[in-house]
Design a protein around this motif. Structure first.
Motif, mmCIF file in Angstrom:
data_model
loop_
_atom_site.group_PDB
_atom_site.id
_atom_site.type_symbol
_atom_site.label_atom_id
_atom_site.label_comp_id
_atom_site.label_asym_id
_atom_site.label_seq_id
_atom_site.Cartn_x
_atom_site.Cartn_y
_atom_site.Cartn_z
ATOM 1 N N UNK A 32 -26.414 44.331 29.674
ATOM 2 C CA UNK A 32 -26.444 45.648 29.058
ATOM 3 C C UNK A 32 -25.052 46.168 28.745
ATOM 4 N N UNK A 33 -24.048 45.286 28.872
ATOM 5 C CA UNK A 33 -22.707 45.704 28.494
ATOM 6 C C UNK A 33 -22.669 45.978 27.004
ATOM 7 N N UNK A 34 -21.791 46.858 26.588
ATOM 8 C CA UNK A 34 -21.697 47.114 25.147
ATOM 9 C C UNK A 34 -21.273 45.851 24.395
ATOM 10 N N UNK A 35 -21.776 45.702 23.174
ATOM 11 C CA UNK A 35 -21.415 44.572 22.331
ATOM 12 C C UNK A 35 -20.853 45.122 21.026
ATOM 13 N N UNK A 36 -19.730 44.558 20.636
ATOM 14 C CA UNK A 36 -19.109 44.990 19.378
ATOM 15 C C UNK A 36 -19.415 43.952 18.313
ATOM 16 N N UNK A 37 -20.103 44.401 17.261
ATOM 17 C CA UNK A 37 -20.405 43.505 16.153
ATOM 18 C C UNK A 37 -19.690 43.991 14.910
ATOM 19 N N UNK A 38 -19.228 43.033 14.137
ATOM 20 C CA UNK A 38 -18.592 43.409 12.871
ATOM 21 C C UNK A 38 -19.309 42.668 11.745
ATOM 22 N N UNK A 39 -19.672 43.408 10.731
ATOM 23 C CA UNK A 39 -20.388 42.849 9.591
ATOM 24 C C UNK A 39 -19.625 43.154 8.316
#
Lengths: 787, 489
Positions: free
Chosen positions: A62-69
């Motif tokens: 449940x840790x934050x996830x950084x996604x870049x699109x």
């Protein structure tokens, strides 16, 4: 599309807005967007998404996830967020992602999720935590504004050149403002905030209350405010569901609107849909029942394709109004604002059709539009995902667009664009290739050899590519060996050598410097090496590099004489060592013993050099020096440093003939020169008696003509004549002429039957006095010819 | 405009204007009134490209000579040092700047390195703590200075000594840079020929520099058809002989007092040597000159001439001359003799073989029938002797060096040919009867007699080649030998 204007919505009386879908996003989102922190970069830039930003549990799942699109939803990067809680995300103008943490630290990532750097918004922010943050853009760059837990604002207008500014306190502010935004006016960033029904404008000096003109009464709180991209317009959303729109200067109201929604949206983002004002040209053409010239031209062209005569009617109509040029321009312009290639094409086709009926329509605008659209369509492609509008593209410039492609590692497309637009290599292809190479050197899984080869294969000798820049990047990534390999391809030694020195490859730097022929570079490396190596190693290095050694010797000659000696010693260069000590014998020592000692060292060196002559000469010199010292002691006067010749002369002039003789014998002065010497000295003394005695001492090895000459030089004809008679037959005529006895000279010449002598005498016959002699010669000549 | 530079086949005014423009641009960078502090050595060369009026137009109000301690007082905003990049000069500049700092009102300091900036010197200024005091530190690439419509010189006094004695190739690097500048203004020279070690190096540097410049494609139509690089030590003979052209003669006898008879005797001896007579034994005239203590330079010139014309002297003869010279003129001259030997001007004959006659005959260096009024051959410049260097140039242009391979092998250093490819648009199609233009570069100096001989060739109606001459220094035998002399006290 059935009706072109179906997606148009009127805004006020005079404008339309249109909205269309750019991409259907392909991202696989499980969360609702409102549960994420989202940031979309301007100008069709990337989108960042931080999932679960507010979860604080330690569990990885449940840790934050950084996604870049990309703007089209293509995933560019995804990483687990391991740093502190993030309050806000935003993109800088350079497409760097700024993540503002609760503790005021701002982490900067590249669009591939690569961590770049971080900076802090200051101690005050750290202590009071970040309540809210905004990333904003100004003409100077991108800035960060922060609202702290103490309800104070801190901002930096340009994160590239970080200068923190703490804004003045807002009087009576006890809780967070209901909404706030950054305004940029007159090149200064301000903060506009709402506290209940009041609005305040904060600049770096003061806080002032402001009131929007024409604001409907009854507002008890502002819930949201939004400022346009250019900071020219502002919208305010109140708790009464009322929207006020006006200039950001708060001096003018543009319109108002009541939407009857009272709850503020949690977050608003528009990414996959595109909403904008319909540009004038498009409006003119596509407005329903438009009679604008562009619209007519478009119709004309359509009819022409249908082979309908209506084409001619439309065309005539435009021409009669004299608006064909305008029509073509409108179509070209409108094409630029179209997103669909089909539409672009039909507009351009119309323009092209119209152009045929114009005499002198400059082709540039049409050609450029075609080029620009090809570029735009290429980058708008789903796989690339940069949905720029024509106006944005023009603002951004091609150079920045290329930079953005490079940032996305879309090197081939960037190069294709450069080649298509025929950009000069240095600004275009070379620059892209250099960027590509700089990226390539960071690929740690590829071997140095392969990277170097791949880079050289692609770059070759492409003008404007700096291999040393790429090498510097490789060195920066800790790949020294690769850097060295890359530097091999660098033709400019001026660039190559300093980097090699920096990488502590001094010996390689030395050979590169030598290759270049640039002696200044060689010197620079040498002095570097001299400090870096111990003396022995330094000398050994020099030994293998004759050119460097010569230069270093030159340096030592002027700067470090002692080192010069050591260098000669090391090389067993005894000849030069000898010369060195000869010089030393003159330079330092005043005392005769010291000088002799230095000369002895020199002589020894000459022996070692197998230069017998120089050794003997130096020994002679030592002998002479000692002797001169003795002469000075015994006779007084100045003898030291006279040449041997001058020493003997001085002795004769001083009347010390015996000593002179002795010296001449000791040093084996050849007879001939000694005779010349004595002759000259005695004549100088005008000691004619001694001269005559000397001339009779034995047969002169230099003949007697010099005696005649020297007496005449002293204007003593009487003495000269004495010797003229003793001059041998070969030089007799010359001697007689010297003493002025032309008649006798003629007799001798006639006797010799020597034509050259006869002519010589004849040339000395002057006027009446020698008339008889001249006749005599002429007669002798005539006689000689008869025979 | 300097009219005398534009009459030739190649308009050298273009170069002059280019260097003047560069100077003006630099001066304008230092806004306001200025004083120039000169490295004395540079005033001569600068005088040829910019008069005081040009400097004055750009607000140069004062000029000083670079000296230690304080600068003379001057009420100006800028102080500009015009210097060669030499360490000893940096020390002086630092002294100037530091004492100026103590003086009070601050001025702007600038430094103009001629012809090249130097990391070494900047490091020295940094070590002395004054590097930061300079606002502009720039270089002024004044390498080749136009002297005449067909003549360029670097006026580098020490070039020969540095290259051939001390192994210091700085002047060769400057020469290569100068040639690059010329090519930038007059187009790439398609063919490079050369003879000698230094020539080879300059050509190598040029090729290397060209590689550095890839990208800035030179699009100027080439003015020069080829470049001939010649080492001075390929022809040591010519400068030693007394020049007999008008200009050469003035150059030779300026400041030297000689009786005409003695002058005639000297010429006779020179001519005997050059035509190969009695070069292998001690010469009476030289002996007498020493005994009468004639000027040492004159004696050295003659002894060296004899040595060169005999491919070196027999050890006994050489030692005899040397001993005579040391005894007469002083033992300190052992250093000078050593220098002459190192330069190859004076040497023992090795292998007991005299190559000079072969060279003389093959290259037709000695012509017995010289018409000095209406010359038909370059040998008129020395009344019979045709300068070897110029003969090489002449043979290169027709029929080519292949005909003299044997002699080229005897002469020192490699001979070579390089091509610099041109884009097709720039390739020259010569009109029938149009002369080629050759740039001939003498590395280590050139004499007026050689220039006269080349001009003679240029003017020949059926010569086919016109020459532009470049050199490190305009010189004569006396100045040449003088530069090689060493006086330890």
């Amino acid at each position: 599309m059935d009706c072109y204007t179906a997606n148009w919505n009127p805004l006020g009386d005079s404008a339309f807005y249109r909205k269309y879908e750019l991409y259907s996003m392909d991202w696989d989102l499980k969360e609702e967007l409102r549960d994420c922190l989202v940031a979309a970069a301007p100008y069709g830039g990337p989108i960042a998404l931080l999932r679960n930003p507010w979860r604080k549990e330690k569990a990885a799942s449940v840790r934050p996830v950084l996604d870049i699109y990309s703007a089209s939803g293509m995933p560019l990067a995804s990483l687990l967020w391991k740093s502190g809680p993030v309050v806000s995300l935003g993109w800088s103008a350079e497409e760097e992602l700024l993540c503002v943490q609760e503790d005021g630290a701002v982490l900067v990532y590249g669009l591939h999720g690569d961590f770049r750097r971080h900076f802090s918004m200051g101690n005050e922010v750290l202590q009071n935590r970040v309540l809210d943050a905004r990333i904003f853009h100004t003409e100077f760059g991108s800035g960060v504004a922060i609202l702290t837990g103490a309800h104070r604002f801190t901002l930096s207008a340009n994160v590239g050149d970080l200068k923190l500014r703490r804004m003045p306190e807002v009087p009576g502010l006890q809780s967070a403002p209901s909404c706030w935004t950054v305004l940029c006016q007159d090149r200064v960033a301000h903060i506009l905030l709402a506290v209940g029904p009041d609005l305040y404008l904060l600049d770096h000096a003061a806080c002032s209350a402001v009131t929007p003109p024409g604001l409907a009464p009854g507002v008890s709180s502002f819930l949201q405010m939004a400022v346009s991209f250019t900071y020219r317009h502002l919208a305010l959303f109140t708790d009464t569901g009322y929207i006020w729109m006006g200039t950001a200067s708060l001096k003018e109201k543009l319109c108002e609107f009541n939407c009857n929604i009272r709850a503020p949206p949690k977050q608003m983002v528009c990414t996959h849909e595109f909403l904008h004002e319909v540009p004038a040209a498009s409006e003119e053409i596509f407005k329903i029942a438009s009679m604008a010239p562009g619209a007519l031209l478009l119709e004309a062209q359509k009819e022409y394709e249908k082979e309908s005569q209506k084409a001619d009617e439309y065309l005539r109509e435009i021409q009669e109004l004299g608006q064909l040029t305008q029509a073509v321009q409108q179509c070209i312009e409108a094409a630029g604002h179209e997103h669909q290639p089909d539409m672009q094409k039909s507009l351009l086709r119309a323009a092209s059709f119209g152009k045929c009926f114009l005499d002198r329509f400059p082709p540039d605008s049409f050609v450029h539009m075609c080029q620009d659209l090809r570029v735009l369509n290429a980058v708008r492609d789903y796989h690339i995902g940069i949905p720029l509008t024509y106006s944005q593209y023009k603002q951004l410039t091609i150079q920045v667009l290329l930079d953005r492609l490079v940032l996305r590692r879309l090197y081939p497309l960037a190069i294709q664009i450069c080649e298509y637009l025929r950009l000069p290599e240095v600004q275009g292809v070379s620059r892209i290739l250099a960027h590509w190479a700089c990226y390539k050197v960071q690929q740690k899984d590829v071997s140095d050899e392969d990277v170097a080869r791949a880079i050289n294969q692609k770059l070759g000798d492409t003008p404007g590519v700096s291999y040393s820049d790429i090498a510097a990047r490789a060195y920066g990534c800790g790949r020294t060996e690769l850097a060295i390999k890359l530097l091999e391809y660098e033709p400019r030694s001026g660039e190559q050598v300093p980097l090699l020195l920096k990488m502590k490859r001094s010996k390689l730097a030395l050979s590169k410097a030598i290759e270049s022929g640039d002696t200044d570079l060689v010197f620079t490396v040498l002095l570097h090496l001299k400090n870096e190596l111990n003396r022995g190693d330094f000398f050994m290095t020099l030994r293998n590099q004759p050119m460097a050694l010569s230069l270093y010797r030159q340096f030592c000659k002027h700067q470090e004489l002692e080192t010069l000696k050591d260098l000669y010693n090391q090389d067993d260069n005894h000849q030069e060592l000898g010369s060195f000590h000869i010089r030393a014998s003159y330079a330092a020592e005043e005392r005769i013993e010291g000088r002799v000692a230095a000369l002895q060292t020199a002589a020894d060196a000459f022996y070692k050099a197998k230069n017998e002559f120089a050794a003997k000469a130096t020994e002679d010199q030592m002998r002479l020096l000692r002797l001169q010292r003795r002469l000075e002691d015994e006779l007084g006067g100045q003898f030291l440093d006279l040449s041997l010749h001058d020493t003997v002369t001085t002795l004769i002039l001083g009347g010390h003939n015996k000593r002179a003789e002795q010296l001449a014998r000791d040093f084996r002065i050849p007879d001939k020169r000694l005779w010349w010497l004595k002759l000259t000295a005695l004549a100088d003394l005008e000691d004619w008696e001694e001269l005559e005695k000397f001339s009779k001492s034995k047969k002169s090895p230099i003949g007697y003509l010099p005696f005649v000459e020297i007496c005449m030089k002293q204007h003593n004809k009487y003495e000269a004549k004495k010797y003229a008679s003793r001059v041998g037959p070969e030089q007799k005529v010359k001697a007689l002429l010297l003493v002025g006895d032309v008649a006798q000279a003629a007799d001798v010449a006639i006797e010799h039957r020597n034509e050259a002598e006869l002519s010589l005498v004849l040339s000395h016959c002057t006027g009446a006095t020698d008339g008889a002699t001249a006749d005599k010669i002429q007669r002798a000549r005539a006689q000689a010819q008869k025979k | 405009m300097a009219a005398h530079l534009s009459y030739g086949r190649v308009n050298l005014n273009v170069l002059r204007e280019a260097v003047r423009r560069e100077l003006r641009e630099f001066l304008d960078k230092c806004a306001g009134s200025k004083a120039i502090v000169w490295d004395e050595y540079l005033t001569g060369p600068f005088g040829l490209i910019a008069q005081y009026s040009l400097l004055k137009e750009h607000e140069v109000e004062k000029m000083f000579t670079l000296k230690g301690n304080r600068l003379p007082a001057a009420d100006v905003k800028n102080i500009i040092f015009f210097v060669r990049p030499r360490l000893e000069l940096m020390d002086i500049i630092a002294e100037n700047v530091l004492s100026e700092d103590r003086r009070g009102p601050t001025r702007d300091f600038h430094i103009l390195f001629v012809p090249r900036r130097s990391l070494l010197c900047e490091q020295r200024l940094k070590d002395l703590g004054v590097l930061g005091s300079f606002i502009h530190r720039e270089e002024y690439s004044l390498d080749l200075i136009p002297f005449d419509g067909d003549l360029l010189s670097m006026e580098s006094e020490g070039a020969f000594k540095e290259c051939y004695l001390e192994g210091d190739q700085t002047s060769l690097y400057h020469a290569a840079k100068g040639l690059m500048t010329l090519q930038a203004l007059y187009g790439t020279i398609p063919q490079i020929f050369g003879k000698g070690e230094c020539a080879r190096q300059v050509a190598n540097m040029m090729i290397r520099m060209k590689r550095e410049f890839t990208g800035s494609q030179n699009s100027i139509f080439p003015v020069f058809d080829n470049l001939l690089l010649l080492d001075r030590n390929v022809d040591l003979l010519t400068p030693l002989a007394t020049q007999l052209t008008y200009e050469g003669l003035i150059d030779e006898i300026y400041g030297i007092q000689n009786t005409s008879e003695d002058f005639f005797d000297k010429l006779t001896v020179e001519q005997e040597f050059m035509s190969g007579i009695d070069t292998d034994k001690v010469n009476n005239y030289i002996e007498d000159c020493i005994a009468q203590k004639h000027s040492l330079i004159k004696v050295l010139r003659l002894v060296c001439l004899q040595s060169v014309c005999n491919s070196g002297l027999k050890q006994k003869v050489l030692d005899y001359y040397k001993r005579e010279i040391l005894q007469t003129y002083g033992y300190e001259h052992i250093l000078t003799l050593h220098n002459l030997e190192k330069a190859g001007l004076l040497k023992p004959q090795t292998g007991g073989r005299n190559n000079y006659p072969t060279i003389r005959k093959t290259l037709r260096l000695w012509m017995d029938d010289v018409n000095e009024q209406n010359p038909t051959d370059i040998s008129y410049v020395y009344s019979g002797y045709a300068p070897l260097s110029v003969r090489l140039a002449q043979l290169l242009s027709r029929p080519g060096w292949r005909s003299i391979e044997e002699v080229l092998r005897i002469l020192p250093g490699p001979h070579f040919e390089e091509r610099q490819p041109l884009p097709t648009g720039l390739q020259k199609k010569r009109q029938p009867g149009e002369n080629r233009v050759t740039l001939i570069f003498f590395l280590g100096g050139v004499t007026f007699a050689e220039i006269a001989a080349l001009r003679f060739l240029s003017q020949l109606e059926d010569g086919g080649t016109e020459y532009v001459i470049a050199t490190t220094k305009l010189m004569n035998g006396t100045s040449w030998i003088e530069a090689l002399m060493e006086k330890p006290f």
